[in-house]
Design a protein around this motif. Structure first.
Motif, PDB file in Angstrom:
ATOM      1  N   GLY A  21      22.179 -31.287 -53.226  1.00 56.01           N
ATOM      2  CA  GLY A  21      20.773 -31.401 -52.871  1.00 56.01           C
ATOM      3  C   GLY A  21      20.080 -32.380 -53.815  1.00 56.01           C
ATOM      4  O   GLY A  21      20.656 -32.806 -54.822  1.00 56.01           O
ATOM      5  N   LYS A  22      18.869 -32.709 -53.488  1.00 54.86           N
ATOM      6  CA  LYS A  22      18.129 -33.680 -54.304  1.00 54.86           C
ATOM      7  C   LYS A  22      17.982 -33.221 -55.744  1.00 54.86           C
ATOM      8  O   LYS A  22      18.181 -33.990 -56.675  1.00 54.86           O
ATOM      9  N   ARG A  23      17.638 -31.975 -55.944  1.00 52.36           N
ATOM     10  CA  ARG A  23      17.455 -31.454 -57.304  1.00 52.36           C
ATOM     11  C   ARG A  23      18.777 -31.457 -58.067  1.00 52.36           C
ATOM     12  O   ARG A  23      18.836 -31.838 -59.232  1.00 52.36           O
ATOM     13  N   SER A  24      19.844 -31.044 -57.405  1.00 55.43           N
ATOM     14  CA  SER A  24      21.160 -31.029 -58.053  1.00 55.43           C
ATOM     15  C   SER A  24      21.597 -32.438 -58.434  1.00 55.43           C
ATOM     16  O   SER A  24      22.105 -32.658 -59.533  1.00 55.43           O
ATOM     17  N   ALA A  25      21.388 -33.388 -57.536  1.00 56.15           N
ATOM     18  CA  ALA A  25      21.752 -34.778 -57.834  1.00 56.15           C
ATOM     19  C   ALA A  25      20.919 -35.321 -58.989  1.00 56.15           C
ATOM     20  O   ALA A  25      21.447 -35.997 -59.877  1.00 56.15           O
ATOM     21  N   HIS A  26      19.652 -34.994 -58.994  1.00 57.59           N
ATOM     22  CA  HIS A  26      18.762 -35.479 -60.061  1.00 57.59           C
ATOM     23  C   HIS A  26      19.158 -34.905 -61.426  1.00 57.59           C
ATOM     24  O   HIS A  26      19.175 -35.608 -62.428  1.00 57.59           O
ATOM     25  N   GLU A  27      19.519 -33.621 -61.438  1.00 55.81           N
ATOM     26  CA  GLU A  27      19.867 -32.956 -62.697  1.00 55.81           C
ATOM     27  C   GLU A  27      21.357 -33.085 -63.050  1.00 55.81           C
ATOM     28  O   GLU A  27      21.765 -32.730 -64.154  1.00 55.81           O
ATOM     29  N   GLY A  28      22.155 -33.562 -62.098  1.00 52.51           N
ATOM     30  CA  GLY A  28      23.588 -33.695 -62.358  1.00 52.51           C
ATOM     31  C   GLY A  28      24.280 -32.353 -62.499  1.00 52.51           C
ATOM     32  O   GLY A  28      25.216 -32.205 -63.278  1.00 52.51           O
ATOM     33  N   ALA A  29      23.825 -31.358 -61.723  1.00 55.89           N
ATOM     34  CA  ALA A  29      24.378 -30.007 -61.823  1.00 55.89           C
ATOM     35  C   ALA A  29      24.385 -29.350 -60.442  1.00 55.89           C
ATOM     36  O   ALA A  29      23.423 -29.483 -59.683  1.00 55.89           O
ATOM     37  N   TYR A  30      25.443 -28.637 -60.147  1.00 50.22           N
ATOM     38  CA  TYR A  30      25.556 -27.939 -58.874  1.00 50.22           C
ATOM     39  C   TYR A  30      24.502 -26.844 -58.736  1.00 50.22           C
ATOM     40  O   TYR A  30      24.195 -26.141 -59.701  1.00 50.22           O
ATOM     41  N   TYR A  31      23.970 -26.680 -57.529  1.00 48.48           N
ATOM     42  CA  TYR A  31      23.070 -25.588 -57.166  1.00 48.48           C
ATOM     43  C   TYR A  31      21.909 -25.451 -58.158  1.00 48.48           C
ATOM     44  O   TYR A  31      21.593 -24.363 -58.630  1.00 48.48           O
ATOM     45  N   ALA A  32      21.268 -26.587 -58.477  1.00 47.17           N
ATOM     46  CA  ALA A  32      20.281 -26.634 -59.557  1.00 47.17           C
ATOM     47  C   ALA A  32      18.867 -26.233 -59.153  1.00 47.17           C
ATOM     48  O   ALA A  32      18.051 -25.949 -60.026  1.00 47.17           O
ATOM     49  N   HIS A  33      18.553 -26.204 -57.876  1.00 48.61           N
ATOM     50  CA  HIS A  33      17.184 -25.842 -57.483  1.00 48.61           C
ATOM     51  C   HIS A  33      16.906 -24.393 -57.886  1.00 48.61           C
ATOM     52  O   HIS A  33      17.737 -23.510 -57.661  1.00 48.61           O
ATOM     53  N   PRO A  34      15.743 -24.127 -58.483  1.00 50.79           N
ATOM     54  CA  PRO A  34      15.445 -22.759 -58.931  1.00 50.79           C
ATOM     55  C   PRO A  34      15.470 -21.720 -57.811  1.00 50.79           C
ATOM     56  O   PRO A  34      15.728 -20.545 -58.059  1.00 50.79           O
ATOM     57  N   GLY A  35      15.244 -22.129 -56.579  1.00 53.34           N
ATOM     58  CA  GLY A  35      15.272 -21.198 -55.456  1.00 53.34           C
ATOM     59  C   GLY A  35      16.666 -20.915 -54.924  1.00 53.34           C
ATOM     60  O   GLY A  35      16.841 -20.061 -54.061  1.00 53.34           O
ATOM     61  N   ASN A  36      17.666 -21.614 -55.437  1.00 54.44           N
ATOM     62  CA  ASN A  36      19.030 -21.415 -54.978  1.00 54.44           C
ATOM     63  C   ASN A  36      19.613 -20.160 -55.635  1.00 54.44           C
ATOM     64  O   ASN A  36      19.497 -19.969 -56.841  1.00 54.44           O
ATOM     65  N   MET A  37      20.248 -19.331 -54.853  1.00 54.91           N
ATOM     66  CA  MET A  37      20.765 -18.044 -55.330  1.00 54.91           C
ATOM     67  C   MET A  37      22.198 -18.107 -55.861  1.00 54.91           C
ATOM     68  O   MET A  37      22.751 -17.084 -56.264  1.00 54.91           O
TER      69      MET A  37
END
Length: 171
Positions: A34-50
């Motif tokens: 996802g966009k957040r994961s790509a930006h942070e360079g980490a899998y499942y990085a969006h805070p809303g992701n479980m």
């Protein structure tokens, strides 16, 4: 890291590195970063992701890991990959040819984890075909069993059910 563009133009290298090695008991496969994961360079990085919460709550990790700790997962027998390694975005933003199923199958054959768990029905359908359900599948890839989970994405909250993740942990 630069903010990734969403859309059809593929990147020249994987957005997130595979976390794979022989002997893993479980490999999770998503669709794309996802966009957040790509930006942070980490899998499942969006805070809303479980995802990270589910790993811990299901007993797959001894504590809740932060997304940036994804390289530690092999220490717990867990690996990570995606079907679309060079694209960013939600499933509906990805081009039809974004998923590299032959590459995924080659990775599974090479590393032979005990279980391949798709983190959405969309990812599972791309590999297995239309007839998928949550849970352990009748199909396997060599000695690797296949499991389908509800997406941990916040955008898929209507389908969320931790019980499937717990079932995976006990399979």
């Amino acid at each position: 890291m630069r903010a990734p563009k969403t859309g059809s133009a593929p990147f020249d290298r994987p957005i997130l590195p595979d976390v794979l090695r022989p002997g893993l008991r479980l490999v999770f496969c998503g669709t794309a970063a996802g966009k957040r994961s790509a930006h942070e360079g980490a899998y499942y990085a969006h805070p809303g992701n479980m995802f990270w919460r589910a790993l811990f709550q299901a007993g797959l990790t001894p504590r809740r890991l932060a997304p940036q700790e994804f390289p530690l997962l092999p220490d717990f027998g867990i690996g990570l990959t995606d079907l679309a390694k060079r694209h960013v975005g939600n499933d509906d933003e990805l081009p039809r040819d974004a998923f590299d199923v032959p590459a995924l199958l080659a990775k599974i054959e090479r590393h032979a984890p005990g279980m391949l768990a798709f983190t959405s029905k969309h990812a599972a359908r791309a590999v297995l075909g239309a007839d998928v359900r949550y849970g352990l599948q009748d199909r396997a890839f060599g000695s690797t069993k296949v499991f389908v989970l509800p997406s941990p994405s916040g955008q898929a909250r209507g389908h969320w059910d931790l019980a499937h993740w717990i079932a995976l942990a006990t399979t």
